[in-house]
Design a protein around this motif. Sequence first.
Motif, PDB file in Angstrom:
ATOM      1  N   ARG A  14       0.798  -1.221   0.000  1.00 19.12           N
ATOM      2  CA  ARG A  14       0.000   0.000   0.000  1.00 19.12           C
ATOM      3  C   ARG A  14       0.839   1.284   0.000  1.00 19.12           C
ATOM      4  O   ARG A  14       0.583   2.178  -0.808  1.00 19.12           O
ATOM      5  N   PHE A  31       7.739   2.787  25.918  1.00 21.33           N
ATOM      6  CA  PHE A  31       6.878   3.315  24.857  1.00 21.33           C
ATOM      7  C   PHE A  31       7.384   4.640  24.295  1.00 21.33           C
ATOM      8  O   PHE A  31       7.475   4.790  23.075  1.00 21.33           O
ATOM      9  N   PRO A  32       7.744   5.622  25.120  1.00 18.88           N
ATOM     10  CA  PRO A  32       8.303   6.865  24.560  1.00 18.88           C
ATOM     11  C   PRO A  32       9.572   6.615  23.748  1.00 18.88           C
ATOM     12  O   PRO A  32       9.776   7.261  22.713  1.00 18.88           O
ATOM     13  N   GLU A  84       8.638   5.581  20.361  1.00 23.20           N
ATOM     14  CA  GLU A  84       8.118   6.727  19.606  1.00 23.20           C
ATOM     15  C   GLU A  84       9.249   7.621  19.123  1.00 23.20           C
ATOM     16  O   GLU A  84       9.246   8.092  17.986  1.00 23.20           O
ATOM     17  N   ILE A  85      10.218   7.859  19.988  1.00 24.81           N
ATOM     18  CA  ILE A  85      11.334   8.726  19.616  1.00 24.81           C
ATOM     19  C   ILE A  85      12.137   8.083  18.486  1.00 24.81           C
ATOM     20  O   ILE A  85      12.508   8.747  17.517  1.00 24.81           O
ATOM     21  N   SER A 137      10.467   8.546  15.267  1.00 21.54           N
ATOM     22  CA  SER A 137      10.623   9.928  14.800  1.00 21.54           C
ATOM     23  C   SER A 137      12.011  10.164  14.218  1.00 21.54           C
ATOM     24  O   SER A 137      12.177  10.934  13.267  1.00 21.54           O
ATOM     25  N   ILE A 138      12.994   9.511  14.813  1.00 24.14           N
ATOM     26  CA  ILE A 138      14.356   9.649  14.290  1.00 24.14           C
ATOM     27  C   ILE A 138      14.408   9.094  12.863  1.00 24.14           C
ATOM     28  O   ILE A 138      14.990   9.708  11.964  1.00 24.14           O
ATOM     29  N   VAL A 159      11.929   8.984  10.767  1.00 23.63           N
ATOM     30  CA  VAL A 159      11.255   9.964   9.907  1.00 23.63           C
ATOM     31  C   VAL A 159      12.185  11.143   9.632  1.00 23.63           C
ATOM     32  O   VAL A 159      12.316  11.603   8.487  1.00 23.63           O
ATOM     33  N   ALA A 160      12.864  11.611  10.663  1.00 26.93           N
ATOM     34  CA  ALA A 160      13.771  12.752  10.503  1.00 26.93           C
ATOM     35  C   ALA A 160      14.895  12.402   9.532  1.00 26.93           C
ATOM     36  O   ALA A 160      15.281  13.224   8.689  1.00 26.93           O
ATOM     37  N   LEU A 182       9.487   9.398  -0.465  1.00 25.46           N
ATOM     38  CA  LEU A 182       9.466   9.850   0.938  1.00 25.46           C
ATOM     39  C   LEU A 182       8.149   9.461   1.597  1.00 25.46           C
ATOM     40  O   LEU A 182       8.113   8.992   2.732  1.00 25.46           O
ATOM     41  N   PHE A 183       7.051   9.649   0.875  1.00 28.70           N
ATOM     42  CA  PHE A 183       5.727   9.263   1.380  1.00 28.70           C
ATOM     43  C   PHE A 183       5.734   7.792   1.807  1.00 28.70           C
ATOM     44  O   PHE A 183       5.312   7.426   2.901  1.00 28.70           O
ATOM     45  N   ILE A 193       7.996   7.044   4.882  1.00 25.49           N
ATOM     46  CA  ILE A 193       7.433   7.501   6.164  1.00 25.49           C
ATOM     47  C   ILE A 193       6.372   6.511   6.639  1.00 25.49           C
ATOM     48  O   ILE A 193       6.290   6.179   7.816  1.00 25.49           O
ATOM     49  N   GLN A 194       5.594   5.991   5.691  1.00 19.35           N
ATOM     50  CA  GLN A 194       4.574   5.000   6.082  1.00 19.35           C
ATOM     51  C   GLN A 194       5.216   3.682   6.536  1.00 19.35           C
ATOM     52  O   GLN A 194       4.738   3.049   7.467  1.00 19.35           O
ATOM     53  N   GLU A 198       6.284   3.329  10.184  1.00 18.11           N
ATOM     54  CA  GLU A 198       5.249   2.953  11.146  1.00 18.11           C
ATOM     55  C   GLU A 198       4.950   1.462  11.090  1.00 18.11           C
ATOM     56  O   GLU A 198       4.490   0.882  12.050  1.00 18.11           O
ATOM     57  N   ARG A 253       5.876  -2.674  14.603  1.00 14.36           N
ATOM     58  CA  ARG A 253       5.000  -3.654  15.259  1.00 14.36           C
ATOM     59  C   ARG A 253       5.541  -5.090  15.195  1.00 14.36           C
ATOM     60  O   ARG A 253       5.703  -5.730  16.221  1.00 14.36           O
ATOM     61  N   SER A 284      14.653  18.310  10.299  1.00 15.11           N
ATOM     62  CA  SER A 284      14.902  16.982  10.876  1.00 15.11           C
ATOM     63  C   SER A 284      15.192  17.097  12.368  1.00 15.11           C
ATOM     64  O   SER A 284      14.670  16.338  13.186  1.00 15.11           O
ATOM     65  N   VAL A 298      13.012  15.462  15.628  1.00 15.55           N
ATOM     66  CA  VAL A 298      13.555  14.643  16.714  1.00 15.55           C
ATOM     67  C   VAL A 298      13.371  15.346  18.059  1.00 15.55           C
ATOM     68  O   VAL A 298      12.943  14.743  19.053  1.00 15.55           O
ATOM     69  N   ALA A 310       9.868  15.144  19.193  1.00 14.15           N
ATOM     70  CA  ALA A 310       9.571  13.778  19.622  1.00 14.15           C
ATOM     71  C   ALA A 310      10.122  13.523  21.025  1.00 14.15           C
ATOM     72  O   ALA A 310       9.479  12.878  21.858  1.00 14.15           O
ATOM     73  N   GLY A 344       7.966  12.554  24.103  1.00 15.63           N
ATOM     74  CA  GLY A 344       8.259  11.292  24.782  1.00 15.63           C
ATOM     75  C   GLY A 344       8.488  11.493  26.266  1.00 15.63           C
ATOM     76  O   GLY A 344       8.021  10.708  27.098  1.00 15.63           O
ATOM     77  N   ILE A 352       0.568  14.482   3.468  1.00 17.93           N
ATOM     78  CA  ILE A 352       1.398  13.699   4.403  1.00 17.93           C
ATOM     79  C   ILE A 352       1.021  14.042   5.849  1.00 17.93           C
ATOM     80  O   ILE A 352       0.988  13.182   6.712  1.00 17.93           O
TER      81      ILE A 352
END
Lengths: 597, 582
Positions: A52, A260-261, A264-265, A268-269, A271-272, A292-293, A296-297, A300, A304, B59, B63, B66, B70, B276
Amino acid sequence: MRGSPINTDDIQGKAYDSKLMRRLLGYIKPYKKYVVLAILLNIIVAGLGPIRPYLTKIAVDDAIANKDYNMLLYVVVILVGTLLFQAVIQFALTYFTQLMGQKIIYDLRIKLFSHIQKLSLKYFDKTPIGRIVTRVTNDVEALNELFSSGIVMVFSDIFIILWIFGFMFFMSWKLALITLSVLPVLFYATFLFRKKVRDAYRQERKYLSRLNSYMQEHITGMNIVQIFNKEKDEFKNFIEINYNYRNALIRSVFYYATFFPVVEILSSISVALIIWYGGGKVIQDSMTIGVLFAFIQYTEMFFRPIRDLSEKYNIMQTAMAASERIFEVLDDQTIIPNPDNPKKLDNIKGSVQFKNVIFAYNEGENVLKNVSFDINAGETVAIVGATGAGKTSIISLLTRFYDIQKGEINIDGINIKEIDKFELRKKISVVLQDVFLFSGDIKSNIGLNSEYISEKRLLEAAKIVGADKFISKLPNKYKEEVKEKGATLSVGQKQLISFARALAFDPQILILDEATSSVDTETEILIKKAIEKLLVGRTSIVIAHRLSTIQNADKIIVMHKGEIRESGTHQKLLAKKGIYYKLYQLQYKEQEISKVV
Amino acid sequence: MKSLFYLNKYFKKYKFRLLLGVLFILLSNAAQVYIPILLKESIDLLRTNMSYQLLLKYSGMIVGTAIIGGFFRFLIRVTIIIVSRKIEFDLRSDFWKHIQTLPTRFFQNNSTGNIMAHATNDISAVRMYIGPAVMYSVDTITKIIIVITIMLTLAPTLTIYTLLPLPLLSFFVYKLSKKIHSKFTKIQEKFSELTTKAQESFSGIRVVKSYVIEKSEVNHFTKLSGEYLDRNMEKIKIQALFMPMLFLITGISVIIVIWVGGSMVIENTLTLGEIIAFIAYLGLLIWPVIAFGWVLNIIQQASASMKRLLKIFNEKNDRVENTNANSNIKTINGDIEFKNVSFRYGPKLEEVLKNISFKIPQGNFLAIIGHTGSGKTSLVNLIPRLFDVTSGEILIDGINIKNIPINVLRKNIGMVSQETFLFSDSLKNNLGYGLKEINEEIVERVAEISQLQKDVDNFSEGLETILGERGITLSGGQKQRASLARALAINPKILILDDSFSAVDTNTEEEILLKLKEFMKGRTSIIISHRISTVKHADSIIVLENGVIAERGTHNELVEKKGIYADLHNKQLLEEELEEIE
């Protein structure tokens, strides 16, 4: 599990043992088709998810960038199609793998139960019932996850990760490598978290089981707490245990609060990194925004399965520990051997002979020392003796609940080891001191659901022993439900039921261990009459507690410390003024007035 | 739902921390919500005029944001979840404190397992409401409000299209998890049936083997296992729907963004960056929306559990310290008087004691004899107020026992009940249970009187021997003697023995009685027994029959009376004679 007892068999030890695993996998064999199907579905479903984001890339780069409405609609339709397809396959996958898991543990549970039924009484003597029950219930249940989600889902997670990696590397291997550079940190964090949480969980269980047993005990003994004015002191004890439990729980909150945080971080890294490196490429025009789209997906998506994979470690560890315990039982071969070519026992008369029998439950501690006696067919023999004299052992040997060390036991001159043990037991009815009632109704407790007992015979037996009288007064008569091992019935009523049971099976040999507990006069008379009827026309061996039984016996055998010390009739033995005389005095004296009243 | 208001007093106690937690939720949400905006801006800049420096800045900001988010996520759990554990602790402690004050009647009407279920399952369910439910509902509501506001400002129509499927998600999660919960309960029922069957079959193994019914046992077990499998599959069917449904609905939302949003980009009314951002916002919204359905279930279960707990909290404790108890009474002497005492166990039940009156002067020995069910135990249970009289009154030293502080009353009564109960603790701690502090000397003395010393000498650990599951199991007789010793240890003014020698052999009983005689001097004692030899030497004997005093007097008087007592006595003599004849 809710309401499950405190499990003392803690989760510990290895997470993987190839020998155990191979044996466990053996149980999957009958369901090979399911496994093949599951793996196939897995490969498909694992690919449908990652497709997808790739389709999104196409939508962004080819359709939207070129202002192509039709193309966009086309991609959207494919997207919806894959989504629906994925949903259906995912459903089928979950359903079939779970069904397979359920079927496997069903097979295993029944196999285990049947095996335990075969085990000799020796096994039951040395193993607490609660532990045996845990084997067929909770331990088997612990394997459920391994079979239903463990093995198959490991593939699923790996496939998903592989597909994602595949798409990412296909689009841009450099960006893929950069994005995935956070993975080692994620792996390490997950591993550390699992380990900490597992340890914390063990602590929690420990304190919880302490709390539970404290409450259990003090609710049962609340009377004592209150009578002795100990409410304040006990409350202090309770607070302390409760406090320890609370602190154990709070400790694991910290692990969750950190883990959990951190995830998440990390995401994000990723993504960055995509924005920083991929964005740079986009400026250079060597990469499209659609990539890029998609990336990024993907970030995520792969978090899991990685988290799930680490959870599989727990499933494996639990399963290994449980299967080790289960296999230990399955490998237990304390089974009384059956002869290969058993001798027939069709027209048995019922004479019993013990010839120099030596028997020990535990090696070196002989309970019966060279015991010999003869009982003619149709005779009633009473065995008397102090507790621990070996009376119960004698009656357990005749039905081959245990095998003897030396000597022989013959029925009609045939050694019982040469007779099919089930045939043998069918000829002998045993009435034990503590009447054991099964859940069900009165009828099923007399006939034991045996195909050989007709309803007519069952009712007749109840009538003969005089149980009919109280049963017909019950609201549902013979269909009256027996609850909690017969808690609603009196001791005397339970005994009468067990007499009817023995009589219904119309045995050639009857073994009766008379109950010592006191009953009221009326019932006592009923029981005495029932015993008389029970003993008629068959060889009977009675561990006697009633004077009337002793007096009516053809012969009395006096056991003392594993040996036969005296034998003869009541009068003769009394006149002897030996052990029997003393026993007689002792047992009589112990009777309470309530019995007589 | 109202039942949960009860918890407000606990919330108040941790008000400050909870408010802090809510603040942290807001802060972390603010940070989380900022990330998609950064994404949007950077993507849009890429389409126009992006520089390497700006890329690095964005970027870095992603971070940084985040990490801030967090950090607050961490603080949320540390405040709210820990508070929930603390409230759980408080609630359980209060529960136990209350349980301890409940009368014997309560423990007779409720099984231990039942009370345990309240203390464990119900309190856990309520804890789920206090912690996760509160945390997620605040999180969900604030996040939904912020995210939707931002989405609306970015592209109002697209927002409406995109969010259309989401309420459906909440609804399904709510419905399915409710169904799963009820199926789960059904599975548990079958599982316990299966366990019971296994338990029964194994503990009845002697019968099973004797009557060769192994096959029918296996068949029965197989049938139950099959039913268990079926019930599991019923749950699995619903559970298997969960995941597909979840990504179907969220997937549709994403597709709507791409389709409708993509069209808008083509028409130049939307930027790629905004697409996005929308996809990222959907990612943020999915969990709260799922949690919403889940939280509704938790609240329902918690409210049902709280209702059950409240039933116990509201349980009247009818023997509580009377407000008119005279706190000047510090001790008692031991004159006992029953004045027209009647007693029944419940308003609709028959009277088990009818109009009982008698007096025992301080230091006397009263024996009670009678058939099972004649009311002996009920009678003695009234003295330490395990139950309160229905009518009439019981006086000690001429004072109604309801006016004597209950701890003073009980401190002075040594009671040995019919059912012996010992704690799984050392023998020493059990014998000295009623003492403020364990006193070796006293413990040894009472062990001596109850003829326990010989047994103790045989235990390898002596008085330190642990009893119960983790230690040794005492025989019935040993247990009775230990509970006797425990009652003697508190040096009571009144000693009550309720059929305390039934499992003790006659010889030992005689020895104990001999030693007790010394101990009983100056104390009032009431002994219930079945054996005439035990009651013979009492100062007076009461014969209970169907809840009334049928006869009273000394042994000799009663024998002469030629009534029930004499009958019992004669029968005993007759038997002794019979024994000699045979």
